[in-house]
Scaffold this motif. Sequence first.
Motif, PDB file in Angstrom:
ATOM      1  N   PHE A 154       0.820  -1.208   0.000  1.00 45.22           N
ATOM      2  CA  PHE A 154       0.000   0.000   0.000  1.00 45.22           C
ATOM      3  C   PHE A 154       0.855   1.260   0.000  1.00 45.22           C
ATOM      4  N   ARG A 155       2.103   1.154   0.419  1.00 49.46           N
ATOM      5  CA  ARG A 155       3.011   2.287   0.229  1.00 49.46           C
ATOM      6  C   ARG A 155       3.249   2.512  -1.262  1.00 49.46           C
ATOM      7  N   LEU A 156       3.382   1.432  -2.016  1.00 56.35           N
ATOM      8  CA  LEU A 156       3.492   1.569  -3.476  1.00 56.35           C
ATOM      9  C   LEU A 156       2.207   2.159  -4.047  1.00 56.35           C
ATOM     10  N   THR A 157       1.060   1.696  -3.558  1.00 60.73           N
ATOM     11  CA  THR A 157      -0.217   2.259  -3.998  1.00 60.73           C
ATOM     12  C   THR A 157      -0.284   3.753  -3.689  1.00 60.73           C
ATOM     13  N   GLU A 158       0.212   4.136  -2.519  1.00 57.99           N
ATOM     14  CA  GLU A 158       0.218   5.560  -2.153  1.00 57.99           C
ATOM     15  C   GLU A 158       1.067   6.373  -3.132  1.00 57.99           C
ATOM     16  N   ALA A 159       2.240   5.821  -3.485  1.00 55.64           N
ATOM     17  CA  ALA A 159       3.095   6.523  -4.440  1.00 55.64           C
ATOM     18  C   ALA A 159       2.407   6.650  -5.803  1.00 55.64           C
ATOM     19  N   GLU A 160       1.708   5.603  -6.225  1.00 53.23           N
ATOM     20  CA  GLU A 160       0.976   5.663  -7.492  1.00 53.23           C
ATOM     21  C   GLU A 160      -0.147   6.698  -7.424  1.00 53.23           C
ATOM     22  N   GLY A 194       9.477  -0.384 -11.181  1.00 49.59           N
ATOM     23  CA  GLY A 194      10.354   0.287 -12.138  1.00 49.59           C
ATOM     24  C   GLY A 194       9.610   1.259 -13.038  1.00 49.59           C
ATOM     25  N   ARG A 195       8.405   0.895 -13.469  1.00 47.24           N
ATOM     26  CA  ARG A 195       7.631   1.786 -14.332  1.00 47.24           C
ATOM     27  C   ARG A 195       7.240   3.068 -13.602  1.00 47.24           C
ATOM     28  N   LEU A 196       6.822   2.937 -12.335  1.00 47.14           N
ATOM     29  CA  LEU A 196       6.457   4.121 -11.573  1.00 47.14           C
ATOM     30  C   LEU A 196       7.683   5.003 -11.349  1.00 47.14           C
ATOM     31  N   TRP A 197       8.804   4.403 -11.005  1.00 45.29           N
ATOM     32  CA  TRP A 197      10.026   5.172 -10.790  1.00 45.29           C
ATOM     33  C   TRP A 197      10.393   5.965 -12.045  1.00 45.29           C
ATOM     34  N   ALA A 198      10.260   5.354 -13.199  1.00 45.75           N
ATOM     35  CA  ALA A 198      10.603   6.037 -14.450  1.00 45.75           C
ATOM     36  C   ALA A 198       9.706   7.251 -14.692  1.00 45.75           C
ATOM     37  N   ARG A 199       8.475   7.219 -14.199  1.00 48.10           N
ATOM     38  CA  ARG A 199       7.565   8.357 -14.348  1.00 48.10           C
ATOM     39  C   ARG A 199       7.951   9.522 -13.450  1.00 48.10           C
ATOM     40  N   LEU A 200       8.741   9.242 -12.418  1.00 46.49           N
ATOM     41  CA  LEU A 200       9.051  10.259 -11.418  1.00 46.49           C
ATOM     42  C   LEU A 200      10.362  10.977 -11.670  1.00 46.49           C
ATOM     43  N   GLY A 201      11.156  10.523 -12.625  1.00 45.02           N
ATOM     44  CA  GLY A 201      12.433  11.174 -12.895  1.00 45.02           C
ATOM     45  C   GLY A 201      13.317  10.342 -13.791  1.00 45.02           C
ATOM     46  N   ASP A 202      14.542  10.816 -13.986  1.00 46.24           N
ATOM     47  CA  ASP A 202      15.483  10.160 -14.900  1.00 46.24           C
ATOM     48  C   ASP A 202      16.580   9.392 -14.188  1.00 46.24           C
ATOM     49  N   GLU A 203      16.571   9.368 -12.884  1.00 46.62           N
ATOM     50  CA  GLU A 203      17.634   8.691 -12.147  1.00 46.62           C
ATOM     51  C   GLU A 203      17.503   7.179 -12.284  1.00 46.62           C
ATOM     52  N   PRO A 204      18.629   6.461 -12.209  1.00 50.96           N
ATOM     53  CA  PRO A 204      18.567   4.990 -12.275  1.00 50.96           C
ATOM     54  C   PRO A 204      17.734   4.421 -11.122  1.00 50.96           C
ATOM     55  N   LEU A 205      17.066   3.329 -11.383  1.00 47.86           N
ATOM     56  CA  LEU A 205      16.261   2.668 -10.361  1.00 47.86           C
ATOM     57  C   LEU A 205      17.176   2.184  -9.234  1.00 47.86           C
ATOM     58  N   PRO A 206      16.890   2.536  -7.981  1.00 50.52           N
ATOM     59  CA  PRO A 206      17.721   2.073  -6.863  1.00 50.52           C
ATOM     60  C   PRO A 206      17.768   0.546  -6.802  1.00 50.52           C
ATOM     61  N   ALA A 207      18.925   0.019  -6.403  1.00 50.30           N
ATOM     62  CA  ALA A 207      19.125  -1.429  -6.397  1.00 50.30           C
ATOM     63  C   ALA A 207      18.097  -2.144  -5.535  1.00 50.30           C
ATOM     64  N   ARG A 208      17.684  -1.503  -4.449  1.00 51.54           N
ATOM     65  CA  ARG A 208      16.730  -2.191  -3.548  1.00 51.54           C
ATOM     66  C   ARG A 208      15.360  -2.388  -4.188  1.00 51.54           C
ATOM     67  N   ARG A 264      13.831  -6.356 -11.926  1.00 49.97           N
ATOM     68  CA  ARG A 264      13.584  -6.589 -13.345  1.00 49.97           C
ATOM     69  C   ARG A 264      14.278  -7.861 -13.807  1.00 49.97           C
ATOM     70  N   MET A 265      13.547  -8.665 -14.581  1.00 53.71           N
ATOM     71  CA  MET A 265      14.057  -9.963 -14.991  1.00 53.71           C
ATOM     72  C   MET A 265      14.225 -10.092 -16.495  1.00 53.71           C
ATOM     73  N   ARG A 266      13.809  -9.087 -17.256  1.00 63.48           N
ATOM     74  CA  ARG A 266      13.945  -9.160 -18.712  1.00 63.48           C
ATOM     75  C   ARG A 266      15.267  -8.552 -19.165  1.00 63.48           C
ATOM     76  N   PRO A 267      15.843  -9.077 -20.236  1.00 62.17           N
ATOM     77  CA  PRO A 267      17.104  -8.526 -20.736  1.00 62.17           C
ATOM     78  C   PRO A 267      17.028  -7.050 -21.095  1.00 62.17           C
ATOM     79  N   ASP A 268      15.846  -6.575 -21.528  1.00 57.50           N
ATOM     80  CA  ASP A 268      15.733  -5.164 -21.896  1.00 57.50           C
ATOM     81  C   ASP A 268      15.503  -4.272 -20.690  1.00 57.50           C
ATOM     82  N   GLY A 269      15.530  -4.861 -19.513  1.00 60.93           N
ATOM     83  CA  GLY A 269      15.402  -4.081 -18.295  1.00 60.93           C
ATOM     84  C   GLY A 269      13.998  -3.688 -17.936  1.00 60.93           C
ATOM     85  N   GLY A 270      13.000  -4.159 -18.696  1.00 57.11           N
ATOM     86  CA  GLY A 270      11.620  -3.855 -18.378  1.00 57.11           C
ATOM     87  C   GLY A 270      11.266  -2.413 -18.689  1.00 57.11           C
TER      88      GLY A 270
END
Length: 659
Positions: free
Chosen positions: A597-603, A635-649, A653-659
């Motif tokens: 629900f923290r993720l839901t809150e961010a969305e 990862g998709r939500l993070w990409a909407r919020l800025g251009d910084e790399p997704l934090p390791a924690r 992502r499991m696809r070769p294209d990074g999702g």
Amino acid sequence: MTTIRREVLTLPAAPLGPDNPLPPLRPLDEAHHIDERDRAGLPRDMARQVDYEPLRSLLPLRVRDGYDREREPREVDALVIENDRLRATVLPGLGGRVASLHHKPTDRELLYVNPVLQPANFALNGAWFSGGIEWNIGATGHTTLACSPVHAARVPAPDGGEMLRLWEWERLRDLPFQVDLWLPEGSDFLHVGVRIRNPHERPVPTYWWSNIAVPEDRRVLAPADEAWLFGYERRLRRVPVPSYDGTDRTYPLNSTHPADYFYEVPDGRRRWIAALDEHGHGLAQTSTDLLRGRKLFVWGTGSGGRRWQEWLTEPGTGGYCEIQAGLARTQLEHVRLEAESEVSWLEAYGPLDAAPRGEWHAALRRAEDRLEAVLPRDDVDAAYEAWLPYADAEPGQSLATGSGWGALEVLRTGWKLPGTPFAEDTLGDEQRPWLHLLRTGSLPEPGRHEPPGSTLVARPWRDMLETTAATPIAEYHLGVAQWHGGDRAQAVRSWERGLKTAPAGWPLLRCLAVADREDGHHERAADRYTEAFDDLCERLREQREETDVRVEDAQWTAVAAALGREAIEALLAVGRTADARAVWQRLRPATRARGRFRLTEAELLAAEGRREAARAVFDEGFEVADLREGAESIGRLWARLGDEPLPARHDFRMRPDGG
């Protein structure tokens, strides 16, 4: 002499929590689909089995998503079977998982043993944990029994000693199965006899893969020169073994991304697979020929795979890969089991010492010769023939109790299943309303302040629901069964009829909302979700007033969380952020604090245009305990919020294209 004893393990474990109380009506979220471009090149039998009745629904089961990541020492019941050579530790309350296989003369553990019990969203129905040997039956994916109890008992073994029998009723396909484990005197190999029965008067699709977790710093050997490679980009292609793209892929740490390698073992070749360390020590699995498939799964060295490895255990724990054995070439296939028939085979697990390095065929010969010396192929076939007469032996002392679903089906049909009794005294609260329907023809109403229980959806139960009195609870369950059977229009009519007189409308409104969403009526779905959540809140308010206490029961907390989450998702999908915020505010503080629900809150914050506040949720940190295998929502939500790399924690992502 072989002995079987009870034992209690204490290890850090997260509680499973309550199951999701809402029936899983939406299509199965399953990652193992083949890209249409690859179908034309499949062998004919493989293509036929890929298309043979793939699973499309989790019903009659529910999703197991009530767990968290707060681990503390907990006691876990175990059964230990051992002789003077091997000690196998089995967890009957967790799908019969073989948690450890210890070779006593060399003091070596042959499996990857997870030091914690951390549920994660990898099973078909959610909760699963890594490590050991698991028995996967049902359909493509990890078994729904991964975190469920199975029946266990002592049974006479072919050599005059004792076997440990595990058995249960697999509910996705309605098939009983058994797993018999024994250790012949002086044997270095655990013997495992497996039988799946189809008591129905029609063919049924079946599926089996024995999944063995081993440390990943190994070389994996299997008698094949080709493999079918399947990755999370959902492409299936034939590749050479051991190397392709200039890299030897039989070393799990040589791959970057998670992937499955299904080995093409030639007809007539002995069925086996082994994982050996740099010194040539490790584990081998072999079987009678019916269990034809062999597979290697690797997490890879990429950031997503490494993060999943940490997620499933704890930092500083060595990684693992999986070697597997199954009924078909790949896990994308289901095998036809004819009416009133059965299928059975024998597996053996034990230590193997052979130099794994060097040229592929030379390494295979060394391993295969050594395996033949310590466990001849003819001996495996002979052990299977010796076991068959004992497969029907009636269990002796009961060691663990599974579910009551098998007992309910046996009462309904009168089936005789020698060797795997489903006793009437195993029936419990979950089966009670259905037993009442079976015996009286009527479905009892739940208690005034109880949510509806799970629904049985097989055709015989649906027929009973169609002829019982059309009460609101009967219309609710009938609609779920009709939906499962593909009769969506009739399901909607049943739910609408039930809604007219239902004392609590939220279960029916939620079903209608799902139907609207699946049919593309997103605004109406949002309206119905809002109405359902309002009705639920009103019912909870009435309960508080009647009982003069706050309703904090775990099942009601789970209902409110599950319905609220779906409602917010539906409202955000149509841009109704204010209504989504209203639902959010009525969720309990403890629910809103959970990682999901923290993720839901961010969305929700992002949808409101409050990007900085959404980023702050990430900065504060959260963990989505039930994040789905292959999910890319973070990862998709993070990409909407800025251009910084997704934090390791947050990088799963499991696809070769990074999702």
